[in-house]
Each structure stands twice: as C-alpha cells, then as structure tokens.
Design a protein around this motif. Structure first.
Motif, PDB file in Angstrom:
ATOM      1  N   ARG A 151      10.508 -13.480  -6.705  1.00 33.82           N
ATOM      2  CA  ARG A 151      11.891 -13.255  -6.255  1.00 33.82           C
ATOM      3  C   ARG A 151      11.983 -13.134  -4.742  1.00 33.82           C
ATOM      4  NH1 ARG A 151      12.370  -7.656  -5.361  1.00 33.82           N
ATOM      5  NH2 ARG A 151      10.750  -6.472  -6.399  1.00 33.82           N
ATOM      6  N   GLY A 152      10.859 -12.885  -4.075  1.00 33.58           N
ATOM      7  CA  GLY A 152      10.849 -12.767  -2.624  1.00 33.58           C
ATOM      8  C   GLY A 152      11.206 -11.373  -2.150  1.00 33.58           C
ATOM      9  N   PHE A 153      10.787 -11.060  -0.957  1.00 41.43           N
ATOM     10  CA  PHE A 153      11.051  -9.765  -0.342  1.00 41.43           C
ATOM     11  C   PHE A 153      11.571  -9.985   1.070  1.00 41.43           C
ATOM     12  CE2 PHE A 153       7.799  -8.831  -3.470  1.00 41.43           C
ATOM     13  CZ  PHE A 153       8.301  -7.685  -4.083  1.00 41.43           C
ATOM     14  N   GLU A 154      12.500  -9.160   1.457  1.00 37.90           N
ATOM     15  CA  GLU A 154      12.980  -9.156   2.835  1.00 37.90           C
ATOM     16  C   GLU A 154      12.108  -8.184   3.628  1.00 37.90           C
ATOM     17  OE1 GLU A 154      15.316 -11.116   4.208  1.00 37.90           O
ATOM     18  OE2 GLU A 154      15.373 -12.076   2.227  1.00 37.90           O
ATOM     19  N   PRO A 155      12.025  -8.352   4.960  1.00 39.78           N
ATOM     20  CA  PRO A 155      11.257  -7.395   5.763  1.00 39.78           C
ATOM     21  C   PRO A 155      11.766  -5.973   5.505  1.00 39.78           C
ATOM     22  CG  PRO A 155      11.897  -9.260   7.099  1.00 39.78           C
ATOM     23  CD  PRO A 155      12.603  -9.419   5.774  1.00 39.78           C
ATOM     24  N   GLY A 156      10.839  -5.069   5.309  1.00 37.96           N
ATOM     25  CA  GLY A 156      11.190  -3.684   5.036  1.00 37.96           C
ATOM     26  C   GLY A 156      11.229  -3.351   3.555  1.00 37.96           C
ATOM     27  N   ASP A 157      11.373  -4.367   2.680  1.00 34.92           N
ATOM     28  CA  ASP A 157      11.323  -4.115   1.240  1.00 34.92           C
ATOM     29  C   ASP A 157       9.895  -3.716   0.847  1.00 34.92           C
ATOM     30  OD1 ASP A 157      13.955  -4.857   0.999  1.00 34.92           O
ATOM     31  OD2 ASP A 157      13.551  -6.771   0.008  1.00 34.92           O
ATOM     32  N   PRO A 158       9.752  -2.820  -0.116  1.00 37.43           N
ATOM     33  CA  PRO A 158       8.414  -2.392  -0.555  1.00 37.43           C
ATOM     34  C   PRO A 158       7.757  -3.454  -1.458  1.00 37.43           C
ATOM     35  CG  PRO A 158      10.092  -1.262  -1.817  1.00 37.43           C
ATOM     36  CD  PRO A 158      10.817  -2.089  -0.794  1.00 37.43           C
ATOM     37  N   ALA A 159       7.070  -4.411  -0.859  1.00 39.23           N
ATOM     38  CA  ALA A 159       6.504  -5.545  -1.596  1.00 39.23           C
ATOM     39  C   ALA A 159       5.318  -5.172  -2.473  1.00 39.23           C
ATOM     40  CB  ALA A 159       6.091  -6.637  -0.608  1.00 39.23           C
ATOM     41  N   PHE A 160       4.655  -4.058  -2.189  1.00 42.67           N
ATOM     42  CA  PHE A 160       3.401  -3.761  -2.881  1.00 42.67           C
ATOM     43  C   PHE A 160       3.467  -2.531  -3.778  1.00 42.67           C
ATOM     44  CE2 PHE A 160       2.445  -5.972   1.111  1.00 42.67           C
ATOM     45  CZ  PHE A 160       1.934  -7.145   0.569  1.00 42.67           C
ATOM     46  N   ASN A 161       4.676  -2.041  -4.068  1.00 37.48           N
ATOM     47  CA  ASN A 161       4.815  -0.882  -4.962  1.00 37.48           C
ATOM     48  C   ASN A 161       4.181  -1.186  -6.316  1.00 37.48           C
ATOM     49  OD1 ASN A 161       6.108   0.662  -3.092  1.00 37.48           O
ATOM     50  ND2 ASN A 161       8.099   0.645  -4.109  1.00 37.48           N
ATOM     51  N   GLY A 162       3.354  -0.264  -6.793  1.00 42.37           N
ATOM     52  CA  GLY A 162       2.720  -0.403  -8.096  1.00 42.37           C
ATOM     53  C   GLY A 162       1.496  -1.293  -8.117  1.00 42.37           C
ATOM     54  N   LEU A 163       1.106  -1.836  -6.973  1.00 45.63           N
ATOM     55  CA  LEU A 163      -0.054  -2.720  -6.902  1.00 45.63           C
ATOM     56  C   LEU A 163      -1.193  -2.056  -6.149  1.00 45.63           C
ATOM     57  CD1 LEU A 163       1.711  -6.071  -5.960  1.00 45.63           C
ATOM     58  CD2 LEU A 163       1.056  -5.271  -8.246  1.00 45.63           C
ATOM     59  N   GLU A 164      -2.408  -2.311  -6.576  1.00 50.12           N
ATOM     60  CA  GLU A 164      -3.577  -1.813  -5.862  1.00 50.12           C
ATOM     61  C   GLU A 164      -3.930  -2.821  -4.772  1.00 50.12           C
ATOM     62  OE1 GLU A 164      -8.223  -0.804  -6.756  1.00 50.12           O
ATOM     63  OE2 GLU A 164      -6.773  -0.495  -8.377  1.00 50.12           O
ATOM     64  N   ILE A 165      -3.895  -2.357  -3.522  1.00 53.26           N
ATOM     65  CA  ILE A 165      -4.173  -3.239  -2.392  1.00 53.26           C
ATOM     66  C   ILE A 165      -5.209  -2.609  -1.471  1.00 53.26           C
ATOM     67  CG2 ILE A 165      -1.897  -4.326  -2.436  1.00 53.26           C
ATOM     68  CD1 ILE A 165      -1.154  -2.554  -0.010  1.00 53.26           C
ATOM     69  N   GLU A 166      -5.771  -3.457  -0.636  1.00 51.92           N
ATOM     70  CA  GLU A 166      -6.687  -3.017   0.419  1.00 51.92           C
ATOM     71  C   GLU A 166      -6.180  -3.610   1.724  1.00 51.92           C
ATOM     72  OE1 GLU A 166     -11.299  -3.754   1.857  1.00 51.92           O
ATOM     73  OE2 GLU A 166     -10.735  -4.238  -0.203  1.00 51.92           O
ATOM     74  N   HIS A 167      -6.219  -2.810   2.778  1.00 46.47           N
ATOM     75  CA  HIS A 167      -5.819  -3.305   4.086  1.00 46.47           C
ATOM     76  C   HIS A 167      -7.052  -3.687   4.896  1.00 46.47           C
ATOM     77  CE1 HIS A 167      -2.057  -1.116   3.093  1.00 46.47           C
ATOM     78  NE2 HIS A 167      -1.554  -2.182   3.670  1.00 46.47           N
ATOM     79  N   LEU A 168      -7.011  -4.873   5.449  1.00 44.12           N
ATOM     80  CA  LEU A 168      -8.057  -5.327   6.350  1.00 44.12           C
ATOM     81  C   LEU A 168      -7.532  -5.217   7.772  1.00 44.12           C
ATOM     82  CD1 LEU A 168      -9.133  -8.503   4.361  1.00 44.12           C
ATOM     83  CD2 LEU A 168     -10.155  -6.227   4.288  1.00 44.12           C
ATOM     84  N   ASP A 169      -8.399  -5.348   8.738  1.00 42.18           N
ATOM     85  CA  ASP A 169      -8.010  -5.216  10.142  1.00 42.18           C
ATOM     86  C   ASP A 169      -6.922  -6.203  10.539  1.00 42.18           C
ATOM     87  OD1 ASP A 169      -9.840  -3.199  10.488  1.00 42.18           O
ATOM     88  OD2 ASP A 169     -11.420  -4.524  11.215  1.00 42.18           O
ATOM     89  N   GLY A 170      -5.670  -5.734  10.620  1.00 43.85           N
ATOM     90  CA  GLY A 170      -4.575  -6.510  11.166  1.00 43.85           C
ATOM     91  C   GLY A 170      -4.037  -7.629  10.298  1.00 43.85           C
ATOM     92  N   SER A 171      -4.707  -7.991   9.231  1.00 47.91           N
ATOM     93  CA  SER A 171      -4.246  -9.091   8.399  1.00 47.91           C
ATOM     94  C   SER A 171      -3.370  -8.558   7.277  1.00 47.91           C
ATOM     95  CB  SER A 171      -5.442  -9.848   7.832  1.00 47.91           C
ATOM     96  OG  SER A 171      -4.995 -11.025   7.178  1.00 47.91           O
ATOM     97  N   GLY A 172      -2.935  -9.451   6.407  1.00 52.33           N
ATOM     98  CA  GLY A 172      -2.119  -9.058   5.264  1.00 52.33           C
ATOM     99  C   GLY A 172      -2.939  -8.357   4.203  1.00 52.33           C
ATOM    100  N   ALA A 173      -2.260  -7.738   3.274  1.00 49.96           N
ATOM    101  CA  ALA A 173      -2.898  -6.968   2.205  1.00 49.96           C
ATOM    102  C   ALA A 173      -3.718  -7.864   1.281  1.00 49.96           C
ATOM    103  CB  ALA A 173      -1.835  -6.238   1.395  1.00 49.96           C
ATOM    104  N   VAL A 174      -4.828  -7.318   0.804  1.00 51.97           N
ATOM    105  CA  VAL A 174      -5.636  -7.958  -0.222  1.00 51.97           C
ATOM    106  C   VAL A 174      -5.241  -7.322  -1.551  1.00 51.97           C
ATOM    107  CG1 VAL A 174      -7.972  -8.253  -1.137  1.00 51.97           C
ATOM    108  CG2 VAL A 174      -7.566  -8.446   1.334  1.00 51.97           C
TER     109      VAL A 174
END
Length: 162
Positions: free
Chosen positions: A89-112
């Motif tokens: 459905r897409g997300f606008e900037p500021g929308d919580p795109a990763f709610n309920g998902l397990e993610i990892e943050h890498l240095d400066g890049s997008g979520a894994v």
C-alpha cells in the motif's frame, strides 16, 4: 500507454510475462525511515557488482535516493505474502513502516528485515529518467543470506501495470 489495438494488447500481455522478483527497498533520511515494495530489479554488472531498479517517480522515497544515497534491498522468500500486503500500500515519510516487524539497523542504510531471505546494501550510482519511472543504477556494497528458501518471482498479466 493507451491500448487501442489488439496488437497493443498482445504486446502488453507478452511484456507482462517478463519475470521479476519482489523486494522491499528500505531507506533512511536523517532519523526518518521507510520501505516500499519494489519489483523491477535486476543485477546489471559483476565488477563492481551493480543493480538497476526502476521506481515510479511519484513515490516519496525517490527524493531520498539521490546519487551516493545508501539503501537496503530486502529479498523476499516465495512464502512472504504478508510482506507484500504490509508494504504494497506504500508509506508516506513519517508513517511507521516497520511496526510489528523485526528489523536490524545497519550503519546509515535502510532497515534489514529479519524475515527476509537475504539483503543487499547499495549506494545509488546514477539516476536516469525513463518514461514515468526513474531508473537507479546502484553499486552493491555488502549483503548476506539470512534464511534458506527460494526468492519470490512475480509475473504480471499485462505490461501496462504492476
């Protein structure tokens, strides 16, 4: 494209049969982060490794993907239809795109996405306008296989839409 003839319909049906994968592209802009479903992705060079991907110019994430911008391409497993529903459905900037998902943050890049089959960290090398889309050429910086499985393949009924 306006379809006016049977030849147009046949051409679009054939074009839709070009297979592609399904991916979740994630990016950061300062402290903001987002993700989107992407399907037009292909490796286009070996040394150094590069990908090309095409994004609709109207997607808000396009403004974040200027030359040298990092992003992460999460490769979906063929059973991850929940990710298609979540990001489709897409997300606008500021929308919580990763709610309920397990993610990892890498240095400066997008979520894994921890559930992904694999991921690739990339940097935009070049942006090329192509019709109603923007073609990004991106160097692959790093990556890793996270889970066993087969990548998801997408085949469209028509080359006129996703």
């Amino acid at each position: 494209m306006q379809v006016t003839t049977e030849a147009d319909r046949q051409m679009l049906a054939a074009l839709g049969r070009v297979p592609s994968g399904l991916f979740i592209l994630t990016a950061r802009n300062g402290t903001a982060e987002t993700g989107m479903l992407a399907s037009w992705v292909q490796q286009c060079a070996f040394d150094p490794p590069h990908l090309c991907l095409s994004l609709n110019r109207d997607r808000s994430i396009v403004a974040w993907l200027n030359e040298d911008a990092p992003f992460t391409l999460n490769i979906l497993d063929d059973n991850q239809t929940d990710m298609i529903a979540h990001f489709g459905r897409g997300f606008e900037p500021g929308d919580p795109a990763f709610n309920g998902l397990e993610i990892e943050h890498l240095d400066g890049s997008g979520a894994v996405l921890s559930e992904a089959l694999a991921y690739l960290v990339c940097r935009v090398a070049k942006r090329v306008p192509v019709g109603d889309h923007l073609l990004l050429l991106a160097q692959v910086v790093s990556g890793k296989v996270l889970n066993e499985g087969q990548p998801m393949v997408h085949i469209r009924k028509s080359g006129a839409h996703y």
